[in-house]
Design an enzyme around this catalytic site. Structure first.
Site, PDB file in Angstrom:
ATOM      1  N   LYS A 132      -1.530  -6.234  -9.308  1.00 25.57           N
ATOM      2  CA  LYS A 132      -0.396  -6.271  -8.374  1.00 25.57           C
ATOM      3  C   LYS A 132       0.072  -7.698  -8.085  1.00 25.57           C
ATOM      4  CE  LYS A 132       0.871  -4.382  -3.810  1.00 25.57           C
ATOM      5  NZ  LYS A 132       0.342  -3.544  -2.712  1.00 25.57           N
ATOM      6  N   CYS A 186       3.178  -0.445  -5.653  1.00 31.36           N
ATOM      7  CA  CYS A 186       3.638  -0.373  -4.262  1.00 31.36           C
ATOM      8  C   CYS A 186       4.716  -1.392  -3.908  1.00 31.36           C
ATOM      9  CB  CYS A 186       2.456  -0.453  -3.304  1.00 31.36           C
ATOM     10  SG  CYS A 186       2.953   0.098  -1.652  1.00 31.36           S
ATOM     11  N   ASN A 214       0.815   2.955  -1.320  1.00 28.34           N
ATOM     12  CA  ASN A 214       0.253   3.308  -0.005  1.00 28.34           C
ATOM     13  C   ASN A 214       1.164   2.625   0.995  1.00 28.34           C
ATOM     14  OD1 ASN A 214      -3.045   4.167  -0.039  1.00 28.34           O
ATOM     15  ND2 ASN A 214      -2.283   3.200  -1.891  1.00 28.34           N
ATOM     16  N   GLU A 271      -3.755  -7.153   2.926  1.00 27.99           N
ATOM     17  CA  GLU A 271      -3.854  -7.263   1.454  1.00 27.99           C
ATOM     18  C   GLU A 271      -4.052  -8.710   1.007  1.00 27.99           C
ATOM     19  OE1 GLU A 271      -1.660  -4.867  -1.382  1.00 27.99           O
ATOM     20  OE2 GLU A 271      -0.743  -3.824   0.309  1.00 27.99           O
ATOM     21  N   ASN A 325      -5.786  -5.922  -6.944  1.00 27.28           N
ATOM     22  CA  ASN A 325      -5.272  -4.567  -6.725  1.00 27.28           C
ATOM     23  C   ASN A 325      -4.652  -4.160  -8.066  1.00 27.28           C
ATOM     24  OD1 ASN A 325      -3.902  -2.277  -5.920  1.00 27.28           O
ATOM     25  ND2 ASN A 325      -3.185  -3.172  -4.003  1.00 27.28           N
ATOM     26  N   GLU A 368      -1.498   4.080  -6.145  1.00 21.59           N
ATOM     27  CA  GLU A 368      -2.213   2.815  -5.901  1.00 21.59           C
ATOM     28  C   GLU A 368      -3.540   3.132  -5.205  1.00 21.59           C
ATOM     29  OE1 GLU A 368      -0.590   0.664  -2.518  1.00 21.59           O
ATOM     30  OE2 GLU A 368      -1.233  -1.269  -3.305  1.00 21.59           O
TER      31      GLU A 368
HETATM   32  N1  CDT Z   1       0.537  -1.144  -0.296  1.00 27.09           N
HETATM   33  C1  CDT Z   1       1.698  -1.766  -0.060  1.00 27.09           C
HETATM   34  O1  CDT Z   1       2.076  -2.675  -0.793  1.00 27.09           O
HETATM   35  N2  CDT Z   1       2.380  -1.386   1.035  1.00 27.09           N
HETATM   36  C2  CDT Z   1       3.581  -2.029   1.449  1.00 27.09           C
HETATM   37  C3  CDT Z   1       3.718  -1.979   2.928  1.00 27.09           C
HETATM   38  C4  CDT Z   1       4.829  -2.801   3.397  1.00 27.09           C
HETATM   39  S1  CDT Z   1       5.390  -2.305   4.925  1.00 27.09           S
HETATM   40  C5  CDT Z   1       6.987  -1.752   4.649  1.00 27.09           C
HETATM   41  C6  CDT Z   1       4.833  -1.424   0.829  1.00 27.09           C
HETATM   42  O2  CDT Z   1       5.688  -2.193   0.400  1.00 27.09           O
HETATM   43  O3  CDT Z   1       4.991  -0.210   0.816  1.00 27.09           O
END
Ligand code: CDT
Length: 301
Positions: free
Chosen positions: A123, A168, A193, A142, A106, A46
């Site tokens: 996304k 993600c 990420n 986000e 995204n 991502e």
């Molecule tokens: N980039 C992204 O979507 N990150 C989220 C962070 C959430 S915190 C657990 C993820 O689900 O990994």
């Protein structure tokens, strides 16, 4: 032909000052290594081209438009498309998309070995919040910088394989997997990420985050009889840590390749997409066994 060498190109932290060209040079090095190992489909994370800027707050979001791409490919990413084409390699990567209408997504794209974008995914599940939250040690904005995706989850046949993308946070939602599974998906690619710290609970450490990541991907793969590549951008970015743990998972839900570190790292595995048929025709034969009359709450609540 149902067999294919597939790869995940994990990318270590990208610092705020790093240019797109510098990042693409790192991506190309991993692509070269993948080619040497016989890989013909490669997945990057991502938001591969930039630091994970939703950790930063700016009042005027337009100040952050420079993190977004207005066309793809563009001058910085064209070498990636050209090198993959010369190798006959398909690939996918995520980036921040600014549309001509001024919408911010995204996004990830799937590129065929001929260098053509065959699918774009935006996304769906945006985690975090839209406003600065002073009680948080780490912001996750986000919802401030992106619109929820409008593409939905779709599959496309690429290199003879039914492929679908998620990004993600999407991997944590069974609905993501099932909508792709219902279309017969054989390979789900997921770039991520995942900060090791970004919410109000201090007892959620690195180990638990790695476990929940892997649990989600393995369960999604097994329950939909599909291969999955989950690939991280990870390590330390501008003093903030993100989990590694890139994995390739088979259609039985087993991890068949796993990254060892938190830097730029290639992992590869031989996939045999014929093995997806077993689950799809037995325990997860959806046409035979699903009971949709009991699932309405999923779409009505
Ligand atoms: N980039 C992204 O979507 N990150 C989220 C962070 C959430 S915190 C657990 C993820 O689900 O990994």
């Amino acid at each position: 032909m149902t067999k294919m060498m597939i790869g995940a190109a994990q990318i270590g932290g990208i610092q705020r000052a790093e240019t797109r060209e510098e990042v693409v040079a790192r991506m190309l090095a991993l692509m070269d290594e993948a080619h040497d190992k016989g890989v013909t489909f490669l997945a990057y994370p991502e938001m591969t081209l930039t630091t994970f800027f939703p950790r930063f707050y700016v009042e005027d979001r337009a100040e952050f438009d420079h993190w977004f791409e207005t066309e793809m490919p563009n001058a910085a990413t064209a070498p990636l498309f050209a090198r993959a084409k010369s190798y006959g390699m398909g690939f996918t990567f995520g980036y921040c998309e600014l549309t001509p209408e001024g919408q911010h997504f995204n996004t990830s794209i799937l590129v065929s070995p001929a260098g053509k974008i065959v699918q774009k995914y935006r996304k769906t599940h945006l985690p975090g919040h839209a406003e600065f939250e002073p009680e948080r040690s780490h912001q996750h904005l986000e919802k401030r910088y992106f619109l929820a995706g409008d593409s939905g989850f779709n599959v496309v046949r690429n290199q003879g394989v039914l492929m679908g993308m998620a990004i993600c946070n999407d991997r944590r939602w069974p609905e993501t997997w099932r909508v792709l599974g219902l279309q017969g998906v054989q390979l789900v690619t997921i770039g991520y990420n995942t900060p090791s710290q970004n919410n109000l609970s201090s007892d959620e450490g690195l180990e638990k985050r790695l476990y929940h990541h892997e649990l989600s991907v393995c369960a999604g793969a097994y329950q939909n009889s599909t291969y999955a590549i989950a690939v991280a951008k990870c390590g330390t970015e501008d003093g903030n840590h993100m989990i590694g743990g890139s994995i390739i998972v088979d259609a039985d839900g087993f991890v068949i390749a796993r990254a060892q570190g938190e830097g730029d790292e290639l992992i590869v595995a031989q996939a045999d997409f014929a093995t997806c048929d077993f689950g799809k025709s037995t325990v997860f034969n959806f046409a035979a066994h699903r009971r949709v009359e009991h699932y309405t709450k999923i779409t009505t609540q």
